[in-house]
Write a protein that holds these residues in place. Structure first.
Motif: not given
Length: 377
Positions: A276, A287, A299, A303, A313, A333, A351, A355, A357-358
């Protein structure tokens, strides 16, 4: 809230100091490892360890934040139990005592006969942290601490921390494994909505001082509350083709699908928090994890920083379902206040939908469009 953000950063700095201290004492470090068992075990690994550093750091953060912000007491959660089994097979509840001497005595019950090491750790636990960060000091926000709760991952990527490899060569800035992927993660979320609003990532093993040979760290923080966005970092530039970072354990179908999208720029790394962080730093653009092997404590902090940078995320499974059904609206999210129904132990906070992540929504959509064609996801 500005005071709380500074307290989170200060707690992460104390935590990083303790993590480095434990690594420096090699004979001691061999005594600090205890195997996780039962419901606390991460099912991804054949062996999953917790260290005294893990437990101690978590309890220090709980103690310091709870003392400064009593409204948070009972709402500071972590990955670890505070129980540690010593060499005599006795279970010791690790905590911060009233004085360094009392804390040293408690730690000695774990570390006996290493009295000097116990005293060294106790001094680190009780020391005051002074932050010399003008940018952080200038953050002015207001939110009642009683509206928030905290997730702590005292040492993310514990296996890499235990292994301690320092010779892993980075690929385009991303280390595939090694000590540098061991991070301290502290995130605050809204108790009512579960939305992450404050995040601190501390890298205790960022680089070695060329003169002393000792490890030096650095930290990053972000705020995403309402329409307010503050971050110690700037958003990375938008690349035309995304670089995606994955776990080595990621399935071959995901790797094969994403390869063409990335024009071969797939990267691999250890530690969910570190992957992340790679996105936050712009070393990767996304990710992707298709398995439910990360948890709320992994996270929450990253996040919050991703949100501060304009990203986020999402649960991979839910996002793919929405896009396959033709829903083109904003994707929900991840949230941090809802345990998994029917689960026990650590799995309550997994989770489970995987997931993504961006930072840039364009990269999220490109990844989802690609993976939507993969059967079984």
């Amino acid at each position: 809230m500005a005071g709380l953000l500074q307290a989170l950063v200060g707690a992460s700095e104390k935590a990083a100091h303790i993590a480095r201290l434990c690594r420096r004492e090699d004979p001691l470090f061999q005594l600090l490892v205890a195997e996780k068992t039962g419901v606390d075990r991460n099912r991804r690994f054949l062996q999953d360890f917790k260290t005294l550093a893990d437990v101690l750091i978590q309890e220090v953060i709980k103690h310091d934040l709870g003392k400064e912000f009593p409204q948070l007491q009972g709402h500071i959660h972590g990955e670890e139990s505070n129980e540690f089994r010593n060499g005599q097979g006795e279970t010791v509840a690790v905590r911060v005592c009233a004085t360094p001497g009392d804390t040293a005595a408690l730690l000695l019950s774990v570390l006996e006969p290493e009295q000097a090491a116990a005293e060294l750790l106790a001094v680190a636990v009780h020391r005051d942290v002074v932050l010399e960060d003008a940018e952080l000091a200038g953050v002015a926000l207001s939110i009642p601490p009683q509206d928030l709760a905290i997730w702590i991952d005292p040492i993310d990527s514990t296996n890499e921390y235990i292994g301690g490899r320092e010779d892993v060569a980075a690929v385009d800035g991303i280390a595939p494994a090694g000590l540098c992927s061991a991070l301290v993660l502290i995130g605050a979320y809204d108790r009512r909505t579960g939305c992450p609003v404050l995040g601190v990532i501390n890298e205790p093993f960022y680089r070695r001082d060329p003169q002393t040979g000792r490890w030096q760290g650095r930290y990053h923080w972000g705020v995403a509350y309402g329409d307010t966005r503050f971050c110690s970092l700037s958003p990375p530039p938008l690349r035309p083709r995304p670089c995606v970072v994955l776990s080595r354990a990621e399935g071959g179908t995901v790797q094969v699908a994403l390869g063409p999208l990335c024009d071969g720029h797939l990267r691999f790394a250890a530690g969910a928090g570190y992957k992340m962080l790679c996105v936050i730093l712009g070393l990767a653009d996304a990710y992707v994890l298709s398995k439910g092997s990360t948890f709320a404590w992994d996270a929450c902090a990253p996040h919050a920083i991703l949100r501060a940078l304009g990203g986020g995320m999402v649960a991979l499974a839910g996002a793919l379902q929405a896009r396959r059904q033709g829903d083109t609206g904003p994707l929900p999210q991840l949230v941090y206040n809802r345990p998994v129904e029917g689960a026990v132990g650590a799995e309550r906070w997994a989770n489970r939908g995987g997931l993504v992540a961006y930072v840039h929504p364009q990269h999220l959509e490109a990844v989802l469009a690609t993976l939507a064609t993969v059967p079984g996801l």
